[in-house]
Design a protein around this motif. Structure first.
Motif, PDB file in Angstrom:
ATOM      1  N   ALA A 176     -21.395 -60.481  -7.479  1.00  0.00           N
ATOM      2  CA  ALA A 176     -22.103 -61.574  -6.807  1.00  0.00           C
ATOM      3  C   ALA A 176     -23.617 -61.378  -6.841  1.00  0.00           C
ATOM      4  CB  ALA A 176     -21.631 -61.682  -5.363  1.00  0.00           C
ATOM      5  N   ALA A 177     -24.072 -60.374  -7.587  1.00  0.00           N
ATOM      6  CA  ALA A 177     -25.512 -60.114  -7.628  1.00  0.00           C
ATOM      7  C   ALA A 177     -26.245 -61.284  -8.269  1.00  0.00           C
ATOM      8  CB  ALA A 177     -25.784 -58.821  -8.404  1.00  0.00           C
ATOM      9  N   ARG A 178     -27.479 -61.438  -7.921  1.00  0.00           N
ATOM     10  CA  ARG A 178     -28.317 -62.472  -8.498  1.00  0.00           C
ATOM     11  C   ARG A 178     -28.233 -62.467 -10.021  1.00  0.00           C
ATOM     12  NH1 ARG A 178     -34.677 -61.535  -8.463  1.00  0.00           N
ATOM     13  NH2 ARG A 178     -33.974 -60.323 -10.203  1.00  0.00           N
ATOM     14  N   PRO A 179     -28.059 -63.524 -10.746  1.00  0.00           N
ATOM     15  CA  PRO A 179     -28.033 -64.918 -10.275  1.00  0.00           C
ATOM     16  C   PRO A 179     -26.640 -65.426  -9.902  1.00  0.00           C
ATOM     17  CG  PRO A 179     -28.087 -64.874 -12.660  1.00  0.00           C
ATOM     18  CD  PRO A 179     -28.058 -63.448 -12.211  1.00  0.00           C
ATOM     19  N   ASN A 180     -25.655 -64.593  -9.862  1.00  0.00           N
ATOM     20  CA  ASN A 180     -24.290 -64.957  -9.479  1.00  0.00           C
ATOM     21  C   ASN A 180     -23.815 -66.239 -10.163  1.00  0.00           C
ATOM     22  OD1 ASN A 180     -21.789 -64.963  -8.292  1.00  0.00           O
ATOM     23  ND2 ASN A 180     -22.524 -65.166  -6.178  1.00  0.00           N
ATOM     24  N   VAL A 181     -23.753 -66.205 -11.477  1.00  0.00           N
ATOM     25  CA  VAL A 181     -23.387 -67.404 -12.239  1.00  0.00           C
ATOM     26  C   VAL A 181     -21.954 -67.863 -11.986  1.00  0.00           C
ATOM     27  CG1 VAL A 181     -25.031 -67.278 -14.157  1.00  0.00           C
ATOM     28  CG2 VAL A 181     -22.958 -65.896 -14.240  1.00  0.00           C
ATOM     29  N   THR A 182     -21.105 -66.968 -11.475  1.00  0.00           N
ATOM     30  CA  THR A 182     -19.710 -67.332 -11.252  1.00  0.00           C
ATOM     31  C   THR A 182     -19.447 -67.766  -9.806  1.00  0.00           C
ATOM     32  OG1 THR A 182     -19.136 -65.053 -10.726  1.00  0.00           O
ATOM     33  CG2 THR A 182     -18.910 -65.717 -13.029  1.00  0.00           C
ATOM     34  N   GLY A 183     -20.486 -67.709  -8.982  1.00  0.00           N
ATOM     35  CA  GLY A 183     -20.302 -68.076  -7.575  1.00  0.00           C
ATOM     36  C   GLY A 183     -19.321 -67.166  -6.863  1.00  0.00           C
ATOM     37  N   SER A 184     -19.406 -65.864  -7.136  1.00  0.00           N
ATOM     38  CA  SER A 184     -18.429 -64.918  -6.583  1.00  0.00           C
ATOM     39  C   SER A 184     -18.706 -64.577  -5.129  1.00  0.00           C
ATOM     40  CB  SER A 184     -18.441 -63.625  -7.409  1.00  0.00           C
ATOM     41  OG  SER A 184     -17.788 -63.842  -8.626  1.00  0.00           O
ATOM     42  N   VAL A 185     -17.631 -64.414  -4.376  1.00  0.00           N
ATOM     43  CA  VAL A 185     -17.729 -64.001  -2.972  1.00  0.00           C
ATOM     44  C   VAL A 185     -16.664 -62.950  -2.676  1.00  0.00           C
ATOM     45  CG1 VAL A 185     -18.601 -66.248  -2.184  1.00  0.00           C
ATOM     46  CG2 VAL A 185     -16.137 -65.807  -2.195  1.00  0.00           C
ATOM     47  N   GLY A 186     -16.791 -62.312  -1.526  1.00  0.00           N
ATOM     48  CA  GLY A 186     -15.768 -61.385  -1.080  1.00  0.00           C
ATOM     49  C   GLY A 186     -14.551 -62.129  -0.551  1.00  0.00           C
ATOM     50  N   VAL A 187     -13.432 -61.415  -0.430  1.00  0.00           N
ATOM     51  CA  VAL A 187     -12.181 -62.033   0.022  1.00  0.00           C
ATOM     52  C   VAL A 187     -12.336 -62.651   1.411  1.00  0.00           C
ATOM     53  CG1 VAL A 187      -9.743 -61.597   0.537  1.00  0.00           C
ATOM     54  CG2 VAL A 187     -10.841 -60.395  -1.346  1.00  0.00           C
ATOM     55  N   ARG A 188     -13.146 -62.011   2.253  1.00  0.00           N
ATOM     56  CA  ARG A 188     -13.300 -62.503   3.635  1.00  0.00           C
ATOM     57  C   ARG A 188     -13.911 -63.896   3.688  1.00  0.00           C
ATOM     58  NH1 ARG A 188     -18.344 -59.409   6.400  1.00  0.00           N
ATOM     59  NH2 ARG A 188     -19.940 -60.069   4.953  1.00  0.00           N
ATOM     60  N   ASN A 189     -14.598 -64.297   2.578  1.00  0.00           N
ATOM     61  CA  ASN A 189     -15.162 -65.644   2.529  1.00  0.00           C
ATOM     62  C   ASN A 189     -14.159 -66.668   2.019  1.00  0.00           C
ATOM     63  OD1 ASN A 189     -17.816 -63.743   1.598  1.00  0.00           O
ATOM     64  ND2 ASN A 189     -18.049 -65.169   3.312  1.00  0.00           N
ATOM     65  N   VAL A 190     -12.999 -66.207   1.590  1.00  0.00           N
ATOM     66  CA  VAL A 190     -11.978 -67.114   1.057  1.00  0.00           C
ATOM     67  C   VAL A 190     -10.865 -67.336   2.075  1.00  0.00           C
ATOM     68  CG1 VAL A 190     -10.242 -67.410  -0.759  1.00  0.00           C
ATOM     69  CG2 VAL A 190     -12.462 -66.402  -1.326  1.00  0.00           C
ATOM     70  N   LEU A 191     -10.509 -66.270   2.797  1.00  0.00           N
ATOM     71  CA  LEU A 191      -9.360 -66.345   3.700  1.00  0.00           C
ATOM     72  C   LEU A 191      -9.784 -66.439   5.160  1.00  0.00           C
ATOM     73  CD1 LEU A 191      -6.981 -63.645   2.156  1.00  0.00           C
ATOM     74  CD2 LEU A 191      -6.822 -66.131   1.932  1.00  0.00           C
ATOM     75  N   LYS A 192      -9.074 -67.276   5.894  1.00  0.00           N
ATOM     76  CA  LYS A 192      -9.313 -67.362   7.334  1.00  0.00           C
ATOM     77  C   LYS A 192      -8.318 -66.466   8.046  1.00  0.00           C
ATOM     78  CE  LYS A 192     -11.012 -72.120   7.335  1.00  0.00           C
ATOM     79  NZ  LYS A 192     -10.636 -72.504   5.961  1.00  0.00           N
ATOM     80  N   ARG A 193      -8.469 -65.179   7.868  1.00  0.00           N
ATOM     81  CA  ARG A 193      -7.581 -64.239   8.544  1.00  0.00           C
ATOM     82  C   ARG A 193      -8.224 -62.863   8.447  1.00  0.00           C
ATOM     83  NH1 ARG A 193      -2.291 -62.246   6.197  1.00  0.00           N
ATOM     84  NH2 ARG A 193      -3.062 -60.421   7.329  1.00  0.00           N
ATOM     85  N   GLU A 194      -7.649 -61.887   9.090  1.00  0.00           N
ATOM     86  CA  GLU A 194      -8.241 -60.557   9.039  1.00  0.00           C
ATOM     87  C   GLU A 194      -8.108 -59.962   7.642  1.00  0.00           C
ATOM     88  OE1 GLU A 194      -8.243 -57.064  12.081  1.00  0.00           O
ATOM     89  OE2 GLU A 194      -6.475 -56.802  10.808  1.00  0.00           O
ATOM     90  N   VAL A 195      -9.238 -59.476   7.133  1.00  0.00           N
ATOM     91  CA  VAL A 195      -9.259 -58.757   5.863  1.00  0.00           C
ATOM     92  C   VAL A 195      -9.837 -57.375   6.147  1.00  0.00           C
ATOM     93  CG1 VAL A 195     -10.224 -58.685   3.531  1.00  0.00           C
ATOM     94  CG2 VAL A 195      -9.608 -60.892   4.563  1.00  0.00           C
ATOM     95  N   ILE A 196      -9.095 -56.343   5.772  1.00  0.00           N
ATOM     96  CA  ILE A 196      -9.589 -54.978   5.968  1.00  0.00           C
ATOM     97  C   ILE A 196     -10.382 -54.589   4.727  1.00  0.00           C
ATOM     98  CG2 ILE A 196      -8.922 -52.567   6.300  1.00  0.00           C
ATOM     99  CD1 ILE A 196      -6.325 -53.759   7.641  1.00  0.00           C
ATOM    100  N   ASN A 197     -11.663 -54.295   4.918  1.00  0.00           N
ATOM    101  CA  ASN A 197     -12.516 -53.965   3.781  1.00  0.00           C
ATOM    102  C   ASN A 197     -12.563 -52.458   3.568  1.00  0.00           C
ATOM    103  OD1 ASN A 197     -13.303 -56.665   3.237  1.00  0.00           O
ATOM    104  ND2 ASN A 197     -14.708 -56.583   4.980  1.00  0.00           N
ATOM    105  N   VAL A 198     -12.194 -52.051   2.367  1.00  0.00           N
ATOM    106  CA  VAL A 198     -12.299 -50.637   2.001  1.00  0.00           C
ATOM    107  C   VAL A 198     -13.275 -50.602   0.824  1.00  0.00           C
ATOM    108  CG1 VAL A 198     -11.034 -48.531   1.471  1.00  0.00           C
ATOM    109  CG2 VAL A 198      -9.897 -50.370   2.682  1.00  0.00           C
ATOM    110  N   SER A 199     -14.563 -50.583   1.181  1.00  0.00           N
ATOM    111  CA  SER A 199     -15.590 -50.793   0.163  1.00  0.00           C
ATOM    112  C   SER A 199     -15.953 -49.491  -0.531  1.00  0.00           C
ATOM    113  CB  SER A 199     -16.823 -51.434   0.811  1.00  0.00           C
ATOM    114  OG  SER A 199     -17.268 -50.638   1.888  1.00  0.00           O
TER     115      SER A 199
END
Lengths: 280, 464
Positions: A121-144
């Protein structure tokens, strides 16, 4: 614990998983999880593979754990990451996550891309990528992490299985691994406290002067270390890059620029990064 | 109508996401299209960043070969800054790259390729294997399954060796421009010797005999998956203060003639790729009609070329054989053994001492091209700077060559041509046979579809 895994990043997190020791990967397969769908590991191929996914989603509804590797492209209906195709349609990562996410007992975002967008998702983010938490309306456990330390991932799965959801920080990461900064437990902390700083890579002093962002990196690398716990970046005379953090790879500051200068750069040039940084 | 269009997707057990579409006519594959279906755009991300970010950022292209990008980006920076690399640093760099290649080759053979020939246990992640051509005896099969699990440890040890010097992996830290930031001390050398001896034993006792066995039992795989036999390598394992020597030679082999690769003869084509050119910019275009892959077509002097361990082994005279699927698997195994022996030798040649690194402060050039062979073949990075900022960064990866879609002349890349003409004895054999051919190339779609923001061709000369 049945577990399908969707991947769409550089694949570094599944390689990281292969490096797990005690339990080794074979022990994880036989003793901890039933890895039902994984593009990397499954013996099945073609429709035989997709059938496992479809069958698992129905039969194990509410019981399985969904592990997502890689950011989710949103632009152009997500066509920048197609997991599988049939004669009639393309199954994108976006489709798969919106389909399986609500059916899963737990959703785990594996790696910084799946957690926060990361380098994808780094600039310029041509694919419009986001993390899973921006897609789902539920708890997402992030193991970054870029990649994740195998311990962080395997132990999170073990925690889910044996003790349920672990305690999470404000970015939904297990505090067990991300609760303290690298700086707090760094082997070179005494140099920092005495104001002794490295002038170049290879010096033994604190590398804050070279651009180390240990003070902003919540991760237990100094204690845990990597690949059978033999080393970590600072011990290898190099900087902590804050790769498990939300801002890490998306902010266009040079890795090897002193920390204070990076701060100025961000404040001067980009309000957004400054704002984002505050939830780190 | 005897022709049948079949979609083979997902092609599992590889890095990244791949779909293949074939046209079958009376049991023969008459057309093949290989689609890389993942796009991330790392080259665009490099634009405007400080050039020293290249080593760390480009490693994020790919997890299974991260150091490959780190290495070639370091060569690129060495040239821009006019660094002198010490002999100790070169040994250390080559040991680290070699360790990453070893983990790659071991993992490819056991985790990705083995289930094409060996019946795996009926448990996750091996359900629905559907291996329709199985010929191993129960005893041999059981032994190879056991070796799958031993390979988990051996490949981990290769990465542990790399981590002793690199801090972590994937995405190591210490192999950077100007040398290596870690001191090769006696304790580390000793630790790494123990690790490489263990990996070496595994390769000698398991990987080599297992390859022999599979090659003997599945002899017909020496007849499938053939390519036109044009091979290209940039050479591998650099030495010399300016990275100017290559232990394994570079070469372009076509029609029995071996020549030295010249960068300006490389060209790219997007006829069937999901990209469009507009205002000198290249942008992804997932709805482009008739296009079928995020991989571009790459040619050398107007021809497609195969690369990888088989190409290297043939060009260096280490292997004589064909261009089949089993030749590729066999050459990769041979190379694995050779590399374990090189690492032992290099570790013994390391002189314990301080970190072999010297970084100059300012780049003296604004344009550079760096090349080397890595796990899957020839890798190229090129850059144009404005001051210390990246104006344009470009990568051409091995999988781009091997999995090139058809170019403007309708010429297929090596993988597509390897699939075309294949005889499928029965409908249930399709996945098994196509899977064997595709995986013999060790595709890495993460690398193949990194692209973008490039205009014009890769120019500039490189001394090989």
């Amino acid at each position: 614990m049945p577990k399908p895994s969707i991947n769409s990043d550089s694949g570094d997190n599944n390689i990281a998983f292969m490096n797990t020791t005690y339990p080794y990967m074979g022990q994880v397969f036989s003793g901890l999880i039933d890895l039902l769908y994984s593009n990397t590991f499954m013996a099945a191929q073609g429709k035989d593979a997709l059938n496992i996914l479809e069958q698992g989603a129905t039969e194990l509804r509410g019981k399985f754990t969904l592990v997502v590797e890689g950011a989710i492209p949103l632009k152009d209906n997500g066509l920048y990451t197609v997991i599988a195709r049939t004669e009639n349609y393309s199954l994108t990562a976006l489709d798969a996550v919106t389909w399986l996410g609500p059916l899963a007992k737990y959703v785990v975002a594996l790696g910084t891309c799946a957690s926060f967008g990361g380098v994808s998702a780094a600039r310029p983010n041509v694919t419009g990528s986001v993390g899973v938490r921006n897609v789902l309306k539920r708890e997402v456990i992030n193991v970054s992490g870029c990649p994740v330390n195998p311990d962080w991932f395997v132990a999170t799965l073990a925690h889910l299985l044996l003790y349920g959801t672990p305690e999470l920080d404000n970015l939904n990461r297990p505090t067990l691994f991300y609760g303290f900064t690298v700086h707090r437990h760094c082997q070179r902390r005494s140099y920092f406290d005495q104001g002794q700083f490295a002038e170049k890579l290879g010096d033994i002093e604190c590398m804050f002067s070279l651009g180390c962002v240990g003070p902003r990196t919540g991760a237990d690398c100094p204690y845990r270390q990597w690949i059978n716990h033999v080393n970590w970046p600072v011990r290898a005379n190099t900087l902590a890059l804050a790769v498990p953090m939300k801002i890490s790879l998306t902010v266009p500051h040079p890795f090897l620029r002193p920390y204070q200068k990076k701060m100025r750069l961000r404040i001067k040039n980009n309000q957004l990064f400054l704002r984002e940084e505050q939830d780190d | 109508m005897t022709k049948k269009r079949i979609v083979f997707s997902p092609v599992t057990r590889l890095s990244g996401l791949l779909s293949v579409e074939v046209v079958e006519d009376r049991g023969i594959i008459v057309e093949a299209k290989a689609s890389g279906t993942l796009f991330r755009g790392i080259e665009a991300i490099m634009k405007g960043r400080h050039i020293t970010d290249a080593v760390y950022l480009t490693q994020r292209v790919c997890g299974i070969c991260s150091l490959a990008h780190g290495a070639v980006a370091s060569y690129l920076l060495d040239e821009l800054y006019d660094h002198d690399i010490s002999e100790n640093a070169q040994y250390l760099r080559n040991i680290m790259l070699a360790a990453d290649i070893l983990q790659n080759h071991i993992r490819h053979f056991y985790f990705f390729s083995l289930p094409d020939y060996v019946k795996m246990p009926e448990q996750p992640p091996f359900l629905n294997q559907n291996l329709t051509d199985h010929r191993l005896s129960p005893q041999d099969n059981a032994r190879l399954v056991e070796h799958y699990f031993r390979a988990i440890v051996a490949s981990q040890e290769a990465h542990q060796l790399l981590t002793v010097f690199g801090g972590k992996i994937p995405n190591q830290h210490s192999y950077v421009h100007g040398g290596v930031a870690v001191a090769p001390t006696a304790d580390k050398i000793n630790q790494c010797l123990a690790l490489i001896y263990s990996v070496h034993s595994f390769v000698k006792e398991c990987l080599m005999p297992d390859t022999e066995l599979i090659a003997n039992v599945y002899r017909n795989c020496f007849t499938i998956g053939n390519t036109p036999g044009r091979f290209l390598s940039f050479g591998m394992f650099r030495f010399g203060p300016k990275n100017q020597y290559s232990l394994w030679r570079s070469g372009v082999l076509a029609g029995g003639q071996l020549s030295v690769p010249e960068i300006h003869l490389i060209s790219e084509d997007i006829t069937n790729s999901w990209y469009v050119r507009a205002d000198g910019q290249e942008l992804p275009s997932p709805y482009k009609p008739a296009a079928y892959s995020y991989i571009k077509s790459v040619q050398y002097a107007g021809q497609t070329y195969e690369m990888g361990p088989l190409a290297r082994m043939v060009i260096n005279g280490f292997y004589r054989g064909g261009t089949s699927s089993m030749d590729r698997i066999y050459a990769r195994a041979m190379e694995t053994l050779l590399i374990t022996e090189l690492v032992i030798d290099w570790l013994k040649k390391l002189v314990p001492g301080p970190p072999p690194i010297h970084q100059k402060k300012v780049p003296v050039k604004e344009h550079a091209v760096a090349t080397t062979d890595v796990m899957r073949g020839a890798l190229l990075h090129s850059v144009r700077l404005k001051g210390e900022q990246v104006e344009e960064y470009k990568m051409i990866t091995p999988t781009t060559w091997n999995f090139s879609p058809k170019n403007n002349k309708g010429q297929s890349g090596p993988a597509e041509s390897a699939l075309t003409g294949t005889v499928i004895p029965g409908p249930d054999m399709l996945y098994t046979i196509l899977g064997r051919i595709i995986r013999s190339f060790d595709p890495c779609i993460n690398c193949g579809t990194h692209v973008l923001d490039a205009k014009g061709d890769v120019t500039g000369k490189m001394v090989f």
